[in-house]
Design a protein around this motif. Structure first.
Motif, PDB file in Angstrom:
ATOM      1  N   LEU A 145      64.704  65.679  40.811  1.00  7.14           N
ATOM      2  CA  LEU A 145      63.628  64.982  40.096  1.00  7.14           C
ATOM      3  C   LEU A 145      63.509  63.526  40.544  1.00  7.14           C
ATOM      4  O   LEU A 145      62.426  62.935  40.481  1.00  7.14           O
ATOM      5  CB  LEU A 145      63.882  65.053  38.590  1.00  7.14           C
ATOM      6  N   PHE A 146      64.641  62.948  41.010  1.00 13.02           N
ATOM      7  CA  PHE A 146      64.607  61.553  41.445  1.00 13.02           C
ATOM      8  C   PHE A 146      63.700  61.367  42.656  1.00 13.02           C
ATOM      9  O   PHE A 146      62.979  60.372  42.755  1.00 13.02           O
ATOM     10  CB  PHE A 146      66.024  61.074  41.768  1.00 13.02           C
ATOM     11  N   LEU A 147      63.725  62.324  43.598  1.00 13.02           N
ATOM     12  CA  LEU A 147      62.850  62.209  44.761  1.00 13.02           C
ATOM     13  C   LEU A 147      61.384  62.276  44.332  1.00 13.02           C
ATOM     14  O   LEU A 147      60.532  61.546  44.850  1.00 13.02           O
ATOM     15  CB  LEU A 147      63.160  63.311  45.778  1.00 13.02           C
ATOM     16  N   TRP A 148      61.086  63.155  43.359  1.00 13.52           N
ATOM     17  CA  TRP A 148      59.721  63.227  42.823  1.00 13.52           C
ATOM     18  C   TRP A 148      59.335  61.919  42.139  1.00 13.52           C
ATOM     19  O   TRP A 148      58.231  61.407  42.316  1.00 13.52           O
ATOM     20  CB  TRP A 148      59.597  64.395  41.841  1.00 13.52           C
ATOM     21  N   LEU A 149      60.259  61.372  41.355  1.00 13.77           N
ATOM     22  CA  LEU A 149      59.992  60.101  40.677  1.00 13.77           C
ATOM     23  C   LEU A 149      59.733  58.990  41.686  1.00 13.77           C
ATOM     24  O   LEU A 149      58.801  58.191  41.520  1.00 13.77           O
ATOM     25  CB  LEU A 149      61.188  59.738  39.783  1.00 13.77           C
ATOM     26  N   SER A 150      60.532  58.937  42.753  1.00 11.24           N
ATOM     27  CA  SER A 150      60.373  57.886  43.764  1.00 11.24           C
ATOM     28  C   SER A 150      59.028  57.997  44.467  1.00 11.24           C
ATOM     29  O   SER A 150      58.340  56.984  44.673  1.00 11.24           O
ATOM     30  CB  SER A 150      61.513  57.969  44.790  1.00 11.24           C
ATOM     31  N   MET A 151      58.639  59.219  44.843  1.00 12.76           N
ATOM     32  CA  MET A 151      57.368  59.396  45.551  1.00 12.76           C
ATOM     33  C   MET A 151      56.172  59.121  44.644  1.00 12.76           C
ATOM     34  O   MET A 151      55.210  58.462  45.051  1.00 12.76           O
ATOM     35  CB  MET A 151      57.287  60.800  46.141  1.00 12.76           C
ATOM     36  N   LEU A 152      56.223  59.613  43.408  1.00 15.74           N
ATOM     37  CA  LEU A 152      55.117  59.338  42.477  1.00 15.74           C
ATOM     38  C   LEU A 152      55.084  57.852  42.125  1.00 15.74           C
ATOM     39  O   LEU A 152      53.998  57.267  41.962  1.00 15.74           O
ATOM     40  CB  LEU A 152      55.267  60.186  41.210  1.00 15.74           C
ATOM     41  N   GLY A 153      56.261  57.239  42.025  1.00 16.30           N
ATOM     42  CA  GLY A 153      56.310  55.790  41.796  1.00 16.30           C
ATOM     43  C   GLY A 153      55.693  55.020  42.945  1.00 16.30           C
ATOM     44  O   GLY A 153      55.004  54.008  42.744  1.00 16.30           O
ATOM     45  N   ALA A 154      55.919  55.497  44.177  1.00 16.18           N
ATOM     46  CA  ALA A 154      55.304  54.854  45.352  1.00 16.18           C
ATOM     47  C   ALA A 154      53.787  54.987  45.306  1.00 16.18           C
ATOM     48  O   ALA A 154      53.055  54.071  45.733  1.00 16.18           O
ATOM     49  CB  ALA A 154      55.851  55.483  46.633  1.00 16.18           C
ATOM     50  N   LEU A 197      58.034  50.346  40.002  1.00 14.85           N
ATOM     51  CA  LEU A 197      59.007  49.486  40.663  1.00 14.85           C
ATOM     52  C   LEU A 197      60.037  50.316  41.422  1.00 14.85           C
ATOM     53  O   LEU A 197      60.430  49.977  42.544  1.00 14.85           O
ATOM     54  CB  LEU A 197      59.694  48.606  39.610  1.00 14.85           C
ATOM     55  N   THR A 198      60.450  51.432  40.829  1.00 21.68           N
ATOM     56  CA  THR A 198      61.383  52.332  41.508  1.00 21.68           C
ATOM     57  C   THR A 198      60.785  52.851  42.805  1.00 21.68           C
ATOM     58  O   THR A 198      61.440  52.859  43.853  1.00 21.68           O
ATOM     59  CB  THR A 198      61.749  53.519  40.591  1.00 21.68           C
ATOM     60  N   GLY A 199      59.537  53.296  42.738  1.00 21.15           N
ATOM     61  CA  GLY A 199      58.875  53.816  43.934  1.00 21.15           C
ATOM     62  C   GLY A 199      58.769  52.786  45.035  1.00 21.15           C
ATOM     63  O   GLY A 199      59.046  53.077  46.212  1.00 21.15           O
ATOM     64  N   ALA A 200      58.390  51.554  44.673  1.00 23.65           N
ATOM     65  CA  ALA A 200      58.253  50.490  45.673  1.00 23.65           C
ATOM     66  C   ALA A 200      59.588  50.196  46.352  1.00 23.65           C
ATOM     67  O   ALA A 200      59.660  50.028  47.573  1.00 23.65           O
ATOM     68  CB  ALA A 200      57.704  49.223  45.012  1.00 23.65           C
ATOM     69  N   ILE A 201      60.663  50.161  45.571  1.00 20.83           N
ATOM     70  CA  ILE A 201      61.988  49.824  46.116  1.00 20.83           C
ATOM     71  C   ILE A 201      62.553  50.969  46.936  1.00 20.83           C
ATOM     72  O   ILE A 201      63.015  50.784  48.073  1.00 20.83           O
ATOM     73  CB  ILE A 201      62.949  49.462  44.963  1.00 20.83           C
ATOM     74  N   ILE A 202      62.534  52.184  46.386  1.00 20.23           N
ATOM     75  CA  ILE A 202      63.167  53.321  47.059  1.00 20.23           C
ATOM     76  C   ILE A 202      62.411  53.698  48.332  1.00 20.23           C
ATOM     77  O   ILE A 202      63.013  54.102  49.332  1.00 20.23           O
ATOM     78  CB  ILE A 202      63.265  54.531  46.115  1.00 20.23           C
ATOM     79  N   PHE A 203      61.087  53.531  48.345  1.00 19.61           N
ATOM     80  CA  PHE A 203      60.306  53.845  49.539  1.00 19.61           C
ATOM     81  C   PHE A 203      60.664  52.883  50.677  1.00 19.61           C
ATOM     82  O   PHE A 203      60.748  53.287  51.846  1.00 19.61           O
ATOM     83  CB  PHE A 203      58.812  53.800  49.232  1.00 19.61           C
ATOM     84  N   ILE A 204      60.887  51.613  50.349  1.00 23.30           N
ATOM     85  CA  ILE A 204      61.337  50.648  51.370  1.00 23.30           C
ATOM     86  C   ILE A 204      62.690  51.080  51.932  1.00 23.30           C
ATOM     87  O   ILE A 204      62.915  51.069  53.146  1.00 23.30           O
ATOM     88  CB  ILE A 204      61.454  49.226  50.776  1.00 23.30           C
ATOM     89  N   ILE A 205      63.608  51.475  51.034  1.00 24.94           N
ATOM     90  CA  ILE A 205      64.946  51.882  51.485  1.00 24.94           C
ATOM     91  C   ILE A 205      64.852  53.110  52.381  1.00 24.94           C
ATOM     92  O   ILE A 205      65.526  53.201  53.413  1.00 24.94           O
ATOM     93  CB  ILE A 205      65.856  52.155  50.268  1.00 24.94           C
ATOM     94  N   GLY A 206      63.990  54.076  52.022  1.00 27.83           N
ATOM     95  CA  GLY A 206      63.810  55.270  52.844  1.00 27.83           C
ATOM     96  C   GLY A 206      63.294  54.930  54.234  1.00 27.83           C
ATOM     97  O   GLY A 206      63.809  55.434  55.244  1.00 27.83           O
ATOM     98  N   CYS A 207      62.296  54.065  54.294  1.00 29.80           N
ATOM     99  CA  CYS A 207      61.726  53.674  55.592  1.00 29.80           C
ATOM    100  C   CYS A 207      62.732  52.870  56.419  1.00 29.80           C
ATOM    101  O   CYS A 207      62.797  53.018  57.643  1.00 29.80           O
ATOM    102  CB  CYS A 207      60.438  52.867  55.380  1.00 29.80           C
ATOM    103  N   ALA A 208      63.530  52.026  55.749  1.00 27.07           N
ATOM    104  CA  ALA A 208      64.555  51.250  56.458  1.00 27.07           C
ATOM    105  C   ALA A 208      65.641  52.172  57.016  1.00 27.07           C
ATOM    106  O   ALA A 208      66.173  51.933  58.111  1.00 27.07           O
ATOM    107  CB  ALA A 208      65.173  50.217  55.514  1.00 27.07           C
ATOM    108  N   THR A 209      65.969  53.231  56.278  1.00 23.65           N
ATOM    109  CA  THR A 209      66.967  54.193  56.757  1.00 23.65           C
ATOM    110  C   THR A 209      66.466  54.920  57.996  1.00 23.65           C
ATOM    111  O   THR A 209      67.222  55.139  58.954  1.00 23.65           O
ATOM    112  CB  THR A 209      67.301  55.212  55.643  1.00 23.65           C
TER     113      THR A 209
END
Length: 628
Positions: free
Chosen positions: A73-82, A479-491
């Motif tokens: 569910l966290f991946l869904w939350l991150s993408m919908l947050g983005a 805010l979660t989506g904005a932060i986690i999406f940056i981390i994903g792209c940086a990875t």
């Protein structure tokens, strides 16, 4: 003349405005739907992790599937947050250049920020769909369901971002800047695609072309940071290698799926809850009564609070989310400039990287074989040294602060405020105790904090506005989506750098530097500061730790001492603009424009570097307590 200052024929402006009005209801309905689902996911995540703690610690019957479901569910939350962040324009971006140009040029750059994002989303979407299809054959161990249920979040989130971005263009109000931006974007994509055969023979020079040139061009043009990283990585892999783009989607997934990152939305929500329940006000009033009459008093409180709270969650972003909402409003009331606040918050993020149970310390121990207990012991005092360096900057900047309107509290008033604030001040200690005593993991512990804050708000402070909860949940998701999406792209970008052989070449070059152990420490500081700005801590350690730690050992540098030097160097890079992801995370947490902090952060960065040099020059600071 339209709102952006671009001159157009009247019919074109009218048609654009009419189309924008027609698209507005579609955007509202879509936005409401995504926000509702994301808010529900935040509640479900809190409930799942809280139930896991309760079942394991109270009933001694662990829910073996709870972490797995929470991760899905966290991946869904991150993408919908983005998606929400893109719709609201809340993805982190540098607007220093954009804000200084003419209105017409600004309109084009604003449109370019959207068309660049659309370009990446269009290019990656087919590969994200293929990735989800491939994951269909994998069955999750605890729930026994297809992993496509989790991986499907990527193509659906990307598709929704694509729709939202297109709707933003439609509602732009004028076609001229949109068409010009789309033409520039299309031309650049075509240029790089056609130049592929000429770029491949350049070898490692392509790292400069893409990871310096393309990233810088996008960042300074106002393209969101996450999409700047993603475009550079996609371009590098597509134009100069034969790597399937399916791999990039996998790295994006990997970066967004670290279990420790589950703490981020929960600590963001906890920070909002502390403010809403009145706990923040009680804490601030007490701290202000103690240090409010001292110049820069609340800045010292911020440095100390980050030291105390840091390491509870294992995520620096989560730590900042727990502190900033509590302190910043009062500091701004006292005249602190937003840019200075976000600069200091970012600097404290780097300062507290070695405080256990830091996930970076655990990672170093796991990939290098260094004792994690020794790293935990060695990390406390170096953070004090860097904190003292930051305090010197605060003292210098605040030496002329006007305190004429600040009241000095009597001992009786301080004692009364301390009694009122005691439940709020106890929260960080309750959270840390829960981790130390094994009640909850670093990921789960924020649920205990949330339960504590709710009970304190309802029973002790009698302040709990139920009407604010939906808005708080949506803001948490965004805010979660904005932060986690940056981390994903940086990875994904870090993986691209690794595949180039860059890590092996760098380790060999570092070993060849003259000067023995001192030369090696100096080049390590330089190298890991740069690496930290583009790779982040965990990927950089995984890539370079096994290569450089044996070299340090051969040169007589103690592994714990070297670990502290490396972690701080990476932390400074991580929280330093213009590339440091941590800096943009601090800006996102505090809702302050990244441009505002640029003027103030360099003095703090200089202080951190001086503190780092002291730690590097005096090994006892890191290893003194290991011998006692």
């Amino acid at each position: 003349m339209d709102a952006h200052g671009a001159s157009l024929p009247i019919s074109a402006d009218v048609s654009a405005t009419a189309l924008g009005r027609a698209a507005a209801p579609v955007e509202r309905v879509l936005g409401l739907l995504v926000e509702t689902i994301a808010a529900i996911l935040v509640v479900v995540e809190i409930s799942l992790l809280g139930a896991g703690v309760l079942a394991r610690y109270v009933f001694h019957a662990p829910l073996v599937w709870s972490d797995e479901l929470a991760s899905i569910l966290f991946l869904w939350l991150s993408m919908l947050g983005a998606v929400i962040a893109l719709r609201r324009g809340e993805h982190m971006r540098m607007t220093g250049l954009v804000s200084r140009v003419s209105p017409g040029t600004r309109a084009v750059l604003e449109a370019l920020a959207v068309t660049a994002a659309i370009a990446f989303l269009l290019m990656i979407l087919p590969h994200a769909l293929e990735y989800a299809e491939e994951e269909n054959f994998i069955v999750t161990p605890a729930l026994g369901i297809s992993n496509a249920w989790r991986a499907g979040a990527l193509p659906i989130g990307i598709a929704l971002m694509l729709v939202v971005a297109c709707l933003r263009l439609v509602r732009f109000g004028s076609w001229k800047p949109v068409l010009l931006a789309a033409t520039v974007t299309l031309a650049l994509v075509a240029l790089f695609w056609l130049a592929g055969p000429m770029l491949k023979p350049l070898g490692k020079l392509n790292l400069i072309v893409f990871f310096v040139g393309v990233v810088a061009l996008n960042v300074f043009s106002g393209v969101p940071i996450a999409f700047s990283f993603a475009l550079a990585t996609f371009g590098y892999l597509a134009c100069t290698t034969s790597t399937p783009m399916l791999v990039m989607v996998g790295r994006l997934d990997e970066g967004m799926s670290h279990l420790i990152l589950l703490a981020v939305p929960l600590f963001i929500f906890l920070g909002a809850l502390i403010e809403m329940t009145g706990m923040a006000r009680a804490m601030i009033q007490f701290l202000a009564s103690l240090l409010g009459h001292v110049r820069g008093g609340l800045s010292y409180v911020l440095i100390g609070a980050m030291y105390l709270v840091s390491g509870i969650s294992g995520s620096k972003i989560a730590d900042m989310a727990a502190i900033a909402p509590v302190l910043f409003p009062e500091m701004q009331k006292r005249g602190a400039k937003p840019g200075d606040l976000v600069a200091l918050l970012s600097a404290t993020g780097a300062q507290t990287e070695t405080i256990p149970p830091s996930i970076v310390l655990i990672t170093i121990g796991s990939v290098t074989g260094v004792s994690i207990a020794a790293l935990f012991t060695g990390g406390m005092l170096p953070a004090v040294v860097l904190g003292a360096a930051l305090c010197v900057v605060v003292w210098w900047r605040c030496r002329g602060e006007d305190l004429s309107n600040v009241t000095r509290f009597s001992r009786r008033e301080i004692a009364k405020l301390a009694l009122i604030a005691a439940p709020a001040i106890a929260l960080p200690f309750v959270i840390r105790a829960a981790v130390v005593e094994g009640v909850a993991t670093a990921t789960e512990v924020s649920t205990i904090g949330i339960a504590y804050a709710i009970l304190a708000g309802l029973l002790l402070y009698r302040q709990f506005d139920w009407r604010r909860l939906p808005k708080m949940l949506v803001e948490t998701a965004s805010l979660t989506g904005a932060i986690i999406f940056i981390i994903g792209c940086a990875t994904a970008m870090a993986w691209g750098l690794t595949q180039s052989g860059f890590s092996r070449d760098l380790a060999q070059a570092m070993a060849a530097v003259p000067g023995g152990s001192w030369g090696f420490l100096a080049i390590s500081i330089l190298a890991f500061t740069i690496l930290g700005s583009v790779l982040e801590g965990i990927p950089a350690i995984v890539l370079f730790g096994p290569l450089v730690f044996p070299i340090a050992h051969q040169l007589g540098v103690h592994e714990v001492h070297y670990a502290m030097v490396v972690i701080f160097a990476m932390g400074i890079g991580l929280f330093a603009p213009p590339f440091g992801v941590g800096y943009y995370g601090a800006c996102a947490i505090s809702k302050i424009n990244p441009d505002d902090g640029l003027k103030y952060i360099w003095a703090y960065i200089a202080a951190l570097l001086i503190g780092l040099l002291i730690v590097a020059a005096v090994p006892w600071i890191s290893i003194g307590f290991l011998r006692s």
